[in-house]
Motif scaffolding. Structure first.
Motif, mmCIF file in Angstrom:
data_model
loop_
_atom_site.group_PDB
_atom_site.id
_atom_site.type_symbol
_atom_site.label_atom_id
_atom_site.label_comp_id
_atom_site.label_asym_id
_atom_site.label_seq_id
_atom_site.Cartn_x
_atom_site.Cartn_y
_atom_site.Cartn_z
ATOM 1 N N TYR A 244 0.751 -1.265 -0.009
ATOM 2 C CA TYR A 244 -0.177 0.105 0.124
ATOM 3 C C TYR A 244 0.832 1.313 0.105
ATOM 4 O O TYR A 244 0.400 2.304 -0.219
ATOM 5 N N LYS A 245 1.990 1.093 0.075
ATOM 6 C CA LYS A 245 2.936 2.381 0.076
ATOM 7 C C LYS A 245 3.018 2.810 -1.299
ATOM 8 O O LYS A 245 3.575 2.171 -2.257
ATOM 9 N N THR A 246 2.737 4.008 -1.494
ATOM 10 C CA THR A 246 2.818 4.802 -2.888
ATOM 11 C C THR A 246 4.122 5.155 -3.208
ATOM 12 O O THR A 246 4.781 5.960 -2.362
ATOM 13 N N ARG A 247 4.628 4.889 -4.272
ATOM 14 C CA ARG A 247 5.759 5.283 -4.995
ATOM 15 C C ARG A 247 5.622 6.929 -5.192
ATOM 16 O O ARG A 247 4.684 7.371 -5.541
ATOM 17 N N ASP A 248 6.743 7.590 -4.643
ATOM 18 C CA ASP A 248 6.379 9.180 -4.708
ATOM 19 C C ASP A 248 6.813 9.971 -5.782
ATOM 20 O O ASP A 248 7.876 9.148 -6.646
ATOM 21 N N LEU A 249 6.830 10.975 -5.992
ATOM 22 C CA LEU A 249 7.171 11.924 -6.862
ATOM 23 C C LEU A 249 8.255 13.012 -6.276
ATOM 24 O O LEU A 249 7.771 13.332 -5.034
ATOM 25 N N GLN A 250 9.255 13.237 -7.014
ATOM 26 C CA GLN A 250 10.247 14.284 -6.539
ATOM 27 C C GLN A 250 10.152 15.292 -7.175
ATOM 28 O O GLN A 250 9.252 15.480 -8.205
ATOM 29 N N GLY A 251 10.977 16.379 -7.284
ATOM 30 C CA GLY A 251 11.000 17.589 -7.971
ATOM 31 C C GLY A 251 10.249 18.692 -7.515
ATOM 32 O O GLY A 251 9.696 18.626 -6.333
ATOM 33 N N SER A 254 6.720 19.378 -5.314
ATOM 34 C CA SER A 254 5.928 18.050 -5.118
ATOM 35 C C SER A 254 4.998 17.811 -3.898
ATOM 36 O O SER A 254 4.210 17.012 -3.777
ATOM 37 N N GLY A 255 5.130 18.670 -3.013
ATOM 38 C CA GLY A 255 4.288 18.745 -1.767
ATOM 39 C C GLY A 255 3.105 19.575 -1.843
ATOM 40 O O GLY A 255 2.599 19.720 -0.501
ATOM 41 N N PHE A 345 -4.675 11.007 -23.543
ATOM 42 C CA PHE A 345 -3.495 10.039 -23.001
ATOM 43 C C PHE A 345 -2.463 11.298 -23.619
ATOM 44 O O PHE A 345 -2.226 11.404 -24.916
ATOM 45 N N VAL A 346 -1.371 11.299 -23.114
ATOM 46 C CA VAL A 346 -0.227 12.210 -23.435
ATOM 47 C C VAL A 346 0.870 11.337 -23.283
ATOM 48 O O VAL A 346 1.656 11.387 -22.144
ATOM 49 N N TRP A 347 1.394 10.746 -24.333
ATOM 50 C CA TRP A 347 2.229 9.685 -24.379
ATOM 51 C C TRP A 347 3.738 10.505 -24.354
ATOM 52 O O TRP A 347 3.994 11.370 -24.615
ATOM 53 N N LEU A 348 4.679 9.674 -23.932
ATOM 54 C CA LEU A 348 6.140 10.159 -23.720
ATOM 55 C C LEU A 348 6.300 11.367 -22.992
ATOM 56 O O LEU A 348 6.934 12.240 -23.707
ATOM 57 N N THR A 349 5.772 11.398 -21.652
ATOM 58 C CA THR A 349 5.775 12.727 -21.091
ATOM 59 C C THR A 349 6.042 12.130 -19.521
ATOM 60 O O THR A 349 5.485 11.318 -19.122
ATOM 61 N N ALA A 350 6.895 12.896 -18.890
ATOM 62 C CA ALA A 350 7.082 12.545 -17.457
ATOM 63 C C ALA A 350 7.095 13.923 -16.754
ATOM 64 O O ALA A 350 7.697 14.979 -16.979
ATOM 65 N N PRO A 351 6.750 13.923 -15.368
ATOM 66 C CA PRO A 351 6.723 15.114 -14.691
ATOM 67 C C PRO A 351 8.145 15.481 -14.181
ATOM 68 O O PRO A 351 8.652 14.805 -13.614
ATOM 69 N N LYS A 352 8.132 16.962 -14.095
ATOM 70 C CA LYS A 352 9.804 17.191 -13.706
ATOM 71 C C LYS A 352 9.342 18.077 -12.567
ATOM 72 O O LYS A 352 10.503 18.238 -11.652
ATOM 73 N N GLY A 353 8.046 18.649 -12.174
ATOM 74 C CA GLY A 353 7.951 19.479 -11.030
ATOM 75 C C GLY A 353 6.762 20.163 -11.088
ATOM 76 O O GLY A 353 5.606 19.789 -11.997
ATOM 77 N N PHE A 354 6.267 20.906 -10.174
ATOM 78 C CA PHE A 354 4.743 21.354 -10.305
ATOM 79 C C PHE A 354 4.914 22.797 -9.908
ATOM 80 O O PHE A 354 5.539 23.483 -9.000
ATOM 81 N N THR A 355 3.681 23.566 -10.261
ATOM 82 C CA THR A 355 3.644 25.150 -10.183
ATOM 83 C C THR A 355 2.516 25.192 -8.946
ATOM 84 O O THR A 355 1.564 24.460 -9.062
ATOM 85 N N ALA A 358 -1.194 25.756 -3.995
ATOM 86 C CA ALA A 358 -1.966 24.695 -4.390
ATOM 87 C C ALA A 358 -1.955 24.269 -5.805
ATOM 88 O O ALA A 358 -1.719 25.253 -6.637
ATOM 89 N N VAL A 359 -1.373 23.190 -6.250
ATOM 90 C CA VAL A 359 -1.255 22.912 -7.607
ATOM 91 C C VAL A 359 -1.917 23.343 -8.581
ATOM 92 O O VAL A 359 -3.254 23.632 -8.720
ATOM 93 N N GLU A 360 -1.172 23.937 -9.658
ATOM 94 C CA GLU A 360 -1.943 24.920 -10.874
ATOM 95 C C GLU A 360 -1.389 24.205 -12.058
ATOM 96 O O GLU A 360 -1.975 24.394 -12.906
ATOM 97 N N GLY A 361 -0.299 23.363 -12.024
ATOM 98 C CA GLY A 361 0.072 22.883 -13.226
ATOM 99 C C GLY A 361 1.265 21.939 -13.058
ATOM 100 O O GLY A 361 1.924 21.761 -11.916
#
Length: 477
Positions: A244-251, A254-255, A345-355, A358-361
């Motif tokens: 049940y432990k979720t793999r997390d996102l960095q960048g 991310s919080g 579906f947006v293929w061949l994409t990965a998150p680098k960070g967040f704006t 409260a998340v906007e992008g």
């Protein structure tokens, strides 16, 4: 001469049960596929070629006797078909709904390889057992004799429930301990109703409870009861906690608020379907209504999340995955259903960070597939200078699950784990480094399929019964 009842794939095309229109199913959590009528189930079963080496059976983790129950269905012997199906599978009506048949039995069907379209194995399996329940062929669990031995099972997911079923039918006293208020694990709280309506799971839970299995719910091992206390109460213990432990996102960012775990998001949605009070949903924290939703991941959990968001009334739903469609781990059938329902579906994409606080992008890196890695899959590589921002009000992390540190969580010494954190257990029996302690399902395999958990639970139960062999059972009154 009587007509040959099988091998009709040469003149009858593959025909799945009717699927509700996307515009209709987008607004509720009911299952999307209709049930076969009896004539249609017979017709589709008759397409089986009854091949000498049934790859459908060998590629099923449970090695279900698929050609046998297809022939029995085709010839109108449905109750016998149910008996054959139930002999190897504790929950065939659940597997018929949620197994990725396109990767297992149907994906290895011989007539599929020859270009005729696979037999609709999953739909027929579901039809057989749904009919068995309707007709009263599913018998209550009534052991021929009661045994004095007792087994404690930690975790009420498919692995634990399958083990409980086998042990209880043999007369063993079974107690299941689970952290949730309802049994079923991910069957209850992780998988949405449009894939597995919850009355199907509750019906099996009730069968086990009526058959004498004791459920201790809302019970956190290590807090409400110690692992050693459970061991002291039982002759054997089976660990079936799942992962049940979720793999997390960095960048950067991310919080931020609005970035949530898939398990939390899906659990909140399923609790609402039960009519529970869910403050996190009502506040909008775990509700996609009116929001731009981005789901990160490409497995079946990600598919569950995007399709749930559509039904909650999201403004838009996008799924980011770092490889292309051909290389995603999720079921292609689920991808098709999601696309029909309006997911992009947006293929061949990965998150680098967040704006945003409260998340906007989501800051997105565009990828390309490079040379194959150690598994043979092409490794994704970043395309420099192609970053962009994807607008988002709600981001759902569906990157897979990892095991919790059970020895530390439970304060247990001597329970060996692998370098991945899964419990080290013997193949087939599930025996661990601790005497009388076994482990099954995802806590041994890592995040895997429900059908594998059922297989592990059944195999482990047989091993436990072997441990008890020679002890005398007491005739039931």
């Amino acid at each position: 001469m009587a007509e040959q009842p099988m091998l009709k794939f040469v003149k009858i095309d593959r025909d799945m049960p009717e699927k509700r229109d996307a515009d209709q199913r987008n607004h509720d959590f009911h299952e999307i596929y209709a049930e076969y009528a009896d004539a249609k189930a017979k017709e589709q079963s008759s397409r089986c070629s009854q091949c000498g080496v049934p790859y459908c059976q060998s590629h099923c983790p449970l090695h279900n006797n698929i050609p046998d129950w297809l022939r029995l269905t085709a010839t109108g012997r449905l109750e016998e078909a149910y008996q054959v199906s139930q002999a190897t599978n504790t929950f065939p009506e659940i597997c018929g709904r949620i197994c990725p048949q396109d990767r297992l039995c149907e994906g290895n069907c011989v007539i599929e390889q020859s270009g005729h379209g696979t037999v609709t194995i999953g739909a027929v399996e579901k039809y057989i057992t749904d009919t068995a329940w309707e007709k009263g062929w599913v018998q209550p669990i009534k052991p021929a004799a009661e045994r004095e031995e007792s087994v404690g099972i930690i975790g009420a997911g498919p692995g634990g429930l399958a083990a409980a079923d086998v042990l209880r039918r043999a007369g063993v006293q079974v107690t299941i301990y689970d952290r949730y208020d309802r049994s079923g694990g991910l069957l209850t709280y992780g998988i949405p109703g449009f894939k597995l309506e919850k009355d199907i799971v509750m019906r099996r839970n009730k069968q086990l409870e009526d058959g004498g299995v004791t459920f201790v719910l809302n019970c956190n091992v290590g807090e409400d009861i110690s692992f050693e206390e459970i061991r002291s109460k039982h002759d054997a213990v089976i660990i079936a906690t799942g992962v049940y432990k979720t793999r997390d996102l960095q960048g950067p960012g991310s919080g931020a608020a609005g970035i949530v775990r898939a398990i939390d998001y899906l659990t909140a949605s399923n609790r609402k379907s039960f009519g529970d009070d869910v403050p996190e949903f009502d506040s909008g924290e775990l509700n996609a209504e009116g929001k731009k939703v981005v789901v990160i991941g490409g497995g079946d959990t990600a598919m569950d999340c995007v399709r749930t968001a559509i039904r909650q009334g999201a403004e838009s739903v996008k799924c980011l995955y770092r490889r292309d469609k051909a290389n995603m781990p999720g079921s292609q059938r689920e991808v098709q259903n999601a696309e029909e329902e309006g997911v992009e579906f947006v293929w061949l994409t990965a998150p680098k960070g967040f704006t945003g606080d409260a998340v906007e992008g989501v800051m997105v890196q565009k990828m390309r597939l490079g040379v194959p890695d150690a598994t043979g899959r092409q490794a994704p590589e970043v395309i420099e200078g192609a970053d962009y921002v994807e607008d988002a009000d709600l981001v759902v992390k569906a990157l897979g699950f990892e095991p919790e540190d059970l020895p530390q969580l439970w304060g247990t010494e001597g329970l060996e784990v692998t370098r991945w954190g899964t419990v080290k257990a013997e193949f087939t029996t599930g025996a661990t480094s601790l005497p009388g302690v076994y482990a099954v399902g995802d806590i041994v395999r890592g995040a895997s399929l429900v059908v594998w958990a059922i297989r592990d639970g059944r195999d482990c139960a047989e091993a436990v019964l072997g441990q008890f062999a020679g002890k005398v059972a007491v005739a039931a009154e």
